[in-house]
Design an enzyme around this catalytic site. Sequence first.
Site, PDB file in Angstrom:
ATOM      1  N   PRO A   1      50.073  48.338  39.659  1.00 18.22           N
ATOM      2  CA  PRO A   1      48.622  48.307  39.851  1.00 18.22           C
ATOM      3  C   PRO A   1      48.157  46.935  40.331  1.00 18.22           C
ATOM      4  O   PRO A   1      48.710  45.911  39.936  1.00 18.22           O
ATOM      5  CB  PRO A   1      48.078  48.607  38.446  1.00 18.22           C
ATOM      6  CG  PRO A   1      49.160  48.220  37.514  1.00 18.22           C
ATOM      7  CD  PRO A   1      50.453  48.454  38.244  1.00 18.22           C
ATOM      8  N   HIS A   2      47.158  46.944  41.188  1.00 17.78           N
ATOM      9  CA  HIS A   2      46.598  45.691  41.703  1.00 17.78           C
ATOM     10  C   HIS A   2      45.223  45.957  42.283  1.00 17.78           C
ATOM     11  O   HIS A   2      44.779  47.097  42.363  1.00 17.78           O
ATOM     12  CB  HIS A   2      47.518  45.094  42.775  1.00 17.78           C
ATOM     13  CG  HIS A   2      47.698  45.985  43.972  1.00 17.78           C
ATOM     14  ND1 HIS A   2      48.523  47.076  43.961  1.00 17.78           N
ATOM     15  CD2 HIS A   2      47.126  45.969  45.201  1.00 17.78           C
ATOM     16  CE1 HIS A   2      48.470  47.677  45.152  1.00 17.78           C
ATOM     17  NE2 HIS A   2      47.632  47.036  45.907  1.00 17.78           N
TER      18      HIS A   2
END
Lengths: 90, 149
Positions: free
Chosen positions: B63-64
């Site tokens: 995730p980012h």
Amino acid sequence: MKVLTVCGLGQGTSLILKMNVEQALTDIGIRADVEHMDVSTASSMDADYIITSNELAESLQGHKAKIVIVNNYFDMDEINEAIKENMEAS
Amino acid sequence: MKFLEKTIIQLDVEVKSPEDAIMKAGQLLLKDGLVEPSYVEAMKQAYNKNGPYFVLAPQIAIPHARPEDGVNEAAVSLVQLKEAISFGHAINDPVRLVFGLGASSSAEHLTLLRKLTTLLNDPQNIEQLLQATTIDEVQKTIRNGEMTR
């Protein structure tokens, strides 16, 4: 040949895919210009091929480029095979 | 640049949902001042808006959000989940390794992603990260991973 690697934001995962796709293209001996970007930029961008995940391929349907799906971004065998299957013939 | 340093790795973590897993990976970056709270929030929103496309391989989620969402320093954290959790990805579910990526716009971002890609391109490294019970074991895998390729 122009190839786009595409993810939701164009910052992280598309860049990872770009690195491995460039590696695979070099190994196979295909010369291509590979760019990474987000899915909405890609939809209005000219290209020969778009490489992305199954998840995002749907939102790119109707694009003139041929869509190539890669499910495991870290599996060089899968990436090599996807490229050979879809690109070498052209 | 902080790549999987001791303070941003957590093992055997219990989570209730994919959002919870994303928050945990984000909080590791937050507590070391590598990102702002707005970035962690944006990581979660990216999942809600764009779906689980960042589940890049079996068991692995990265995730980012965007650099402008509040990144102070390019970094990658790791949360190893006690129990695998489904993110809703058709093929790569369930997830056990969550790498929180603090995406900066600097050249370090590229270096960081190259390190992460080199590490995860080797299935043996992934297996070791899944099996690891101590942070030292994780760091050993990371050091070995840096030497290959």
